[in-house]
Motif scaffolding. Structure first.
Motif, short mmCIF file in Angstrom:
data_model
loop_
_atom_site.label_atom_id
_atom_site.label_comp_id
_atom_site.label_asym_id
_atom_site.label_seq_id
_atom_site.Cartn_x
_atom_site.Cartn_y
_atom_site.Cartn_z
N ILE A 31 -11.88 -4.99 -4.46
CA ILE A 31 -12.33 -4.72 -3.10
C ILE A 31 -11.67 -3.49 -2.49
O ILE A 31 -12.29 -2.71 -1.79
CB ILE A 31 -12.11 -5.96 -2.20
N GLY A 32 -10.37 -3.31 -2.77
CA GLY A 32 -9.59 -2.27 -2.09
C GLY A 32 -10.13 -0.87 -2.29
O GLY A 32 -10.47 -0.16 -1.35
N GLY A 33 -10.19 -0.44 -3.55
CA GLY A 33 -10.63 0.91 -3.87
C GLY A 33 -12.12 1.10 -3.74
O GLY A 33 -12.61 2.24 -3.76
N SER A 34 -12.88 0.00 -3.64
CA SER A 34 -14.30 0.11 -3.37
C SER A 34 -14.54 0.46 -1.91
O SER A 34 -15.30 1.38 -1.58
CB SER A 34 -15.02 -1.21 -3.71
N MET A 35 -13.87 -0.26 -1.04
CA MET A 35 -14.11 -0.08 0.39
C MET A 35 -13.61 1.26 0.92
O MET A 35 -14.13 1.78 1.91
CB MET A 35 -13.47 -1.23 1.16
N GLN A 240 -7.92 4.43 4.02
CA GLN A 240 -7.25 3.13 4.10
C GLN A 240 -7.84 2.24 3.01
O GLN A 240 -9.04 2.00 2.97
CB GLN A 240 -7.48 2.48 5.46
N LYS A 241 -6.99 1.76 2.12
CA LYS A 241 -7.48 0.90 1.06
C LYS A 241 -8.01 -0.39 1.68
O LYS A 241 -7.39 -0.97 2.56
CB LYS A 241 -6.38 0.60 0.05
N ILE A 246 -11.46 -6.77 6.45
CA ILE A 246 -10.30 -6.95 7.32
C ILE A 246 -9.20 -7.79 6.70
O ILE A 246 -8.01 -7.46 6.85
CB ILE A 246 -10.77 -7.50 8.70
N PRO A 247 -9.50 -8.87 5.94
CA PRO A 247 -8.41 -9.58 5.26
C PRO A 247 -7.62 -8.68 4.31
O PRO A 247 -6.40 -8.83 4.17
CB PRO A 247 -9.14 -10.69 4.49
N GLY A 248 -8.30 -7.74 3.68
CA GLY A 248 -7.62 -6.81 2.78
C GLY A 248 -6.83 -5.74 3.50
O GLY A 248 -5.85 -5.22 2.97
N GLU A 249 -7.24 -5.41 4.72
CA GLU A 249 -6.51 -4.42 5.50
C GLU A 249 -5.13 -4.94 5.89
O GLU A 249 -4.23 -4.15 6.20
CB GLU A 249 -7.28 -4.07 6.77
N LYS A 250 -4.97 -6.26 5.89
CA LYS A 250 -3.73 -6.88 6.37
C LYS A 250 -2.69 -7.06 5.28
O LYS A 250 -1.62 -7.61 5.53
CB LYS A 250 -4.06 -8.24 6.99
N THR A 251 -2.99 -6.62 4.06
CA THR A 251 -2.05 -6.75 2.96
C THR A 251 -2.08 -5.51 2.09
O THR A 251 -3.10 -4.82 2.03
CB THR A 251 -2.37 -8.00 2.10
#
Length: 279
Positions: A31-35, A240-241, A246-251
């Motif tokens: 999810i991180g590098g996709s978004m 921003q990875k 939003i759950p991924g933005e928090k970690t």
């Protein structure tokens, strides 16, 4: 200013939704590098690149290489929304017999121009594709590529960089997804990538640095690149990875995450509310 700015923003939101849902349906994924590259993908496929989903193998088309192949889910969401294949196919991500494997695969997925996976190799291929366009006198065609900041620690990236400069591949426009996180942690703790602009300049590239979530800045950088002959182009995007999930933005542990479809739909709802858009 882009005339279709609002359209692009809404399309990026749609692509984020599709990316979150396809990963949630499988239960985990990159999810991180996709978004973090959604705005770039949206801009290229909906504003800049000369491509035709009805004729995906057109020889003189623009090409896109996702060298950081783990961002495949966002590429698939973009291609599906563009009409390369049915949106419903996104729900087969990573499943047995799928045409949408974890990393981009040109032998399986309509619209994918090169297979990503082993970091660095896609970028070398992009250089070769751009050179091929020159040799075949496809003078209006360009190759676009994206690499990761962690991927930029690979030596193959820099071998490709000096080759592209040697051949003056001004039809190659590349992006670095500079989100400062990679699989094992922060780039600054693994191999610090500060001064990345100077590195690319030292290899003879035309270099710009922008916010990778700003369509106006992406457009300005691409148009400047097209007007700068004789050198390949690198656009370093500060991103921003997991941007938009939003759950991924928090970690910081968001390279790959596990979540189900119900959680995905809740994350999409939260995103739409934050953006002030009716889902």
């Amino acid at each position: 200013m882009l005339e279709d700015l609002q359209t692009l923003k809404l399309k990026a939101l749609e692509i984020r939704k599709l990316t979150i849902e396809e990963i949630g349906n499988f239960g985990s994924g990159h999810i991180g590098g996709s978004m973090s590259i959604v705005e770039m993908l949206t801009y290229l496929y909906y504003h800049e690149m000369h491509v035709d989903p009805k004729n995906p193998q057109k020889e003189d088309r623009d090409r896109f290489v996702c060298s950081k192949g783990h961002a495949g889910p966002a590429v698939y969401a973009t291609l599906a929304s563009k009409g390369y294949f049915p949106v419903e196919m996104l729900m087969t991500l990573n499943q047995g017999g799928t045409k949408l494997p974890s990393h981009c695969d040109m032998t399986k997925t309509p619209g994918v121009d090169f297979t990503g996976g082993s970091l660095g190799q896609g970028f070398s291929a992009a250089v070769g594709i751009a050179l091929g366009q020159k040799i075949r006198h496809f003078d209006q065609s360009r190759t676009f590529a994206v690499i990761g900041d962690g991927e930029s620690q690979e030596g193959e990236i820099w071998e490709a960089a000096e080759t592209a400069a040697m051949w003056k591949l001004d039809n190659l426009i590349a992006f670095t997804d500079f989100n400062r996180l990679q699989l094992d942690g922060r780039t600054e703790d693994i191999i610090c990538m500060d001064g990345i602009e100077t590195r690319w300049q030292g290899f003879g590239w035309h270099v710009q640095r922008i916010c990778g979530h700003n369509f106006e800045m992406i457009d300005d950088a691409v148009q400047r690149a097209k007007k700068t002959p004789g050198r390949p182009h690198m656009i370093i995007m500060d991103t921003q990875k997991s941007h938009g999930f939003i759950p991924g933005e928090k970690t910081e542990k968001n390279h790959s995450m596990a979540f189900n479809l119900e959680q995905a739909k809740e994350a999409v709802k939260e995103l739409y509310e934050r953006e002030g858009v009716q889902a």
